[in-house]
Design a protein around this motif. Structure first.
Motif, PDB file in Angstrom:
ATOM      1  N   GLU A 332       0.310  -7.329  37.555  1.00  0.00           N
ATOM      2  CA  GLU A 332      -0.331  -6.257  36.795  1.00  0.00           C
ATOM      3  C   GLU A 332       0.229  -6.197  35.379  1.00  0.00           C
ATOM      4  O   GLU A 332      -0.513  -6.041  34.402  1.00  0.00           O
ATOM      5  N   ALA A 333       1.556  -6.323  35.269  1.00  0.00           N
ATOM      6  CA  ALA A 333       2.197  -6.260  33.955  1.00  0.00           C
ATOM      7  C   ALA A 333       1.722  -7.389  33.059  1.00  0.00           C
ATOM      8  O   ALA A 333       1.400  -7.169  31.880  1.00  0.00           O
ATOM      9  N   MET A 334       1.650  -8.611  33.604  1.00  0.00           N
ATOM     10  CA  MET A 334       1.237  -9.749  32.789  1.00  0.00           C
ATOM     11  C   MET A 334      -0.214  -9.612  32.345  1.00  0.00           C
ATOM     12  O   MET A 334      -0.565  -9.958  31.203  1.00  0.00           O
ATOM     13  N   VAL A 335      -1.066  -9.100  33.211  1.00  0.00           N
ATOM     14  CA  VAL A 335      -2.466  -8.900  32.831  1.00  0.00           C
ATOM     15  C   VAL A 335      -2.572  -7.795  31.783  1.00  0.00           C
ATOM     16  O   VAL A 335      -3.333  -7.911  30.812  1.00  0.00           O
ATOM     17  N   ASN A 336      -1.786  -6.737  31.931  1.00  0.00           N
ATOM     18  CA  ASN A 336      -1.767  -5.686  30.917  1.00  0.00           C
ATOM     19  C   ASN A 336      -1.337  -6.242  29.562  1.00  0.00           C
ATOM     20  O   ASN A 336      -1.891  -5.864  28.520  1.00  0.00           O
ATOM     21  N   LEU A 337      -0.368  -7.143  29.561  1.00  0.00           N
ATOM     22  CA  LEU A 337       0.089  -7.744  28.303  1.00  0.00           C
ATOM     23  C   LEU A 337      -1.013  -8.584  27.663  1.00  0.00           C
ATOM     24  O   LEU A 337      -1.191  -8.562  26.439  1.00  0.00           O
ATOM     25  N   VAL A 338      -1.757  -9.334  28.477  1.00  0.00           N
ATOM     26  CA  VAL A 338      -2.861 -10.148  27.947  1.00  0.00           C
ATOM     27  C   VAL A 338      -3.940  -9.256  27.353  1.00  0.00           C
ATOM     28  O   VAL A 338      -4.417  -9.494  26.227  1.00  0.00           O
ATOM     29  N   VAL A 339      -4.350  -8.225  28.095  1.00  0.00           N
ATOM     30  CA  VAL A 339      -5.408  -7.337  27.612  1.00  0.00           C
ATOM     31  C   VAL A 339      -4.954  -6.636  26.329  1.00  0.00           C
ATOM     32  O   VAL A 339      -5.716  -6.542  25.354  1.00  0.00           O
ATOM     33  N   MET A 340      -3.717  -6.162  26.321  1.00  0.00           N
ATOM     34  CA  MET A 340      -3.192  -5.461  25.148  1.00  0.00           C
ATOM     35  C   MET A 340      -3.184  -6.366  23.920  1.00  0.00           C
ATOM     36  O   MET A 340      -3.633  -5.982  22.831  1.00  0.00           O
ATOM     37  N   ASP A 341      -2.691  -7.572  24.088  1.00  0.00           N
ATOM     38  CA  ASP A 341      -2.603  -8.513  22.970  1.00  0.00           C
ATOM     39  C   ASP A 341      -3.984  -8.838  22.425  1.00  0.00           C
ATOM     40  O   ASP A 341      -4.225  -8.809  21.213  1.00  0.00           O
TER      41      ASP A 341
END
Length: 361
Positions: A332-341
């Motif tokens: 979840e954290a890694m996907v959140n980082l991708v979406v945020m970026d």
């Protein structure tokens, strides 16, 4: 060691080893005036931390996060955010018997070959303990995205041979396996009791869904949204494959069946998994990935040592019978980082362009 920074506009750099003094990260590019507290970050870390149940490693780490910079009076400043977690329960002596032995299917031998020197205590930098800082950084991205109405939810759909009959993401929030089908919990209890007794491990299949993701995120060539998602997930320890959209029976279907036809109301199907040509189409984003069985297990195995001799190895210490369980908050954290970026990158490049959905409301 290079390759410790993820993202372009929302950049996260992590540091630290499994049995070192501390783990930390620097987050650069976070927008200012985002309300954030240690409680926001701690909530996510508590979902990932070890020693929470009888089916995960019994290493006891509180994973208490401290904010060292970038936040003042409860709001982000727009300057680099520094986070740190001090290790408490290393027990490095558990690994003294393998300091000159390469564990099978582990990163020991490749780290030694690449750098000529390695931290054998719990795998050092290659340990999944490093992912605590990804979760901490992801919590900040999550806070920002949730304010925009974007939500990322992970779950486990299969552990070993036990597979969910139906996927209910809400179920994953209420059981220790993060499993999406509560009807399988008793079967999982039996399997894990046997695994713990045997000192063995199994792999798992996990999924992540992104709801209400804006249309237009991603680039058409090298920085495709799905390519960055795949890289983010593949960077997690023990992940061996990633799939996006409907890949279960795609080879049994023809092009006329796979294509997601459109009406004025939207797409009639979502085989593409919410991404077309590397760019989000506003539909639900769905990805799945597979994690291999834990490599550090108690049963003896054949390997070689630093002198090139064939030996047997028996790994002691505290390990997860299935690392896939604690991988849910990490994914979840890694996907959140991708979406945020990508959200920040899209706003920077295309902020003045109307990217509203072409479908009728």
């Amino acid at each position: 060691m290079s390759g410790n920074t993820f993202g372009k506009l929302f950049q996260v750099t992590t540091y630290g080893e499994s049995h070192g003094k501390a783990l930390g990260c620097i987050i650069d590019g976070c927008p200012p005036q985002l309300e954030i507290s240690t409680d926001d970050i701690q909530f996510e870390l508590n979902r990932r931390k070890p020693g929470q149940s009888d089916v995960t490693t019994q290493r006891k780490e509180d994973d208490v996060v401290e904010i060292l910079s970038g936040v003042f009076e409860g709001k982000t400043l727009g300057t680099p955010i520094s986070l740190i977690i001090f290790n408490q329960d290393q027990r490095s002596k558990d690994y003294s018997n393998i300091k000159d032995v390469f564990r099978p299917n582990h990163a020991d031998i490749t780290y030694q070959a690449k750098y000529g020197h390695r931290d054998y205590r719990g795998g050092g930098r290659s340990s999944a303990r490093e992912t605590a800082m990804r979760v901490a950084a992801g919590a900040i991205a999550k806070k920002y995205l949730n304010l925009k109405g974007i939500h990322v939810d992970g779950y486990v759909s299969q552990i070993g041979s036990i597979s969910a009959d139906e996927i209910d993401v809400s179920n994953a929030k209420s059981n220790k396996y993060f499993f999406a089908d509560e009807s399988k919990l008793e079967d999982l209890d039996i399997m894990f009791a046997e695994l713990i007794e045997e000192g063995n491990s199994v792999g798992a299949k996990l999924g992540v869904r992104v709801t209400n993701c804006p249309i237009g995120l991603g680039e058409p060539v090298f920085d495709k949204f799905d390519a960055d998602l795949a890289k983010a997930i593949m960077s997690i320890n023990a992940v061996k494959s990633v799939s996006i959209g409907n890949t279960h029976n795609m080879l049994d279907l023809k092009g006329s069946e796979v294509r997601d036809e459109m009406t004025t109301a939207g797409f009639k199907s979502n085989n593409a998994g919410g991404i077309l040509g590397g760019i989000t189409n506003g539909d639900l984003i769905e990805l799945e990935f597979i994690i291999k069985p834990t490599s550090s297990i108690k049963s003896k195995g054949q390997t070689i040592n630093a002198d090139g001799e064939e030996v047997e190895v028996e790994v002691t210490g505290r390990h997860d019978p299935c690392v896939g369980i604690r991988a849910v908050p990490i994914a979840e954290a890694m996907v959140n980082l991708v979406v945020m970026d990508h959200l920040l990158r899209n706003e920077a490049q295309c902020g003045m362009i109307d990217q509203a959905s072409p479908f009728k409301k």
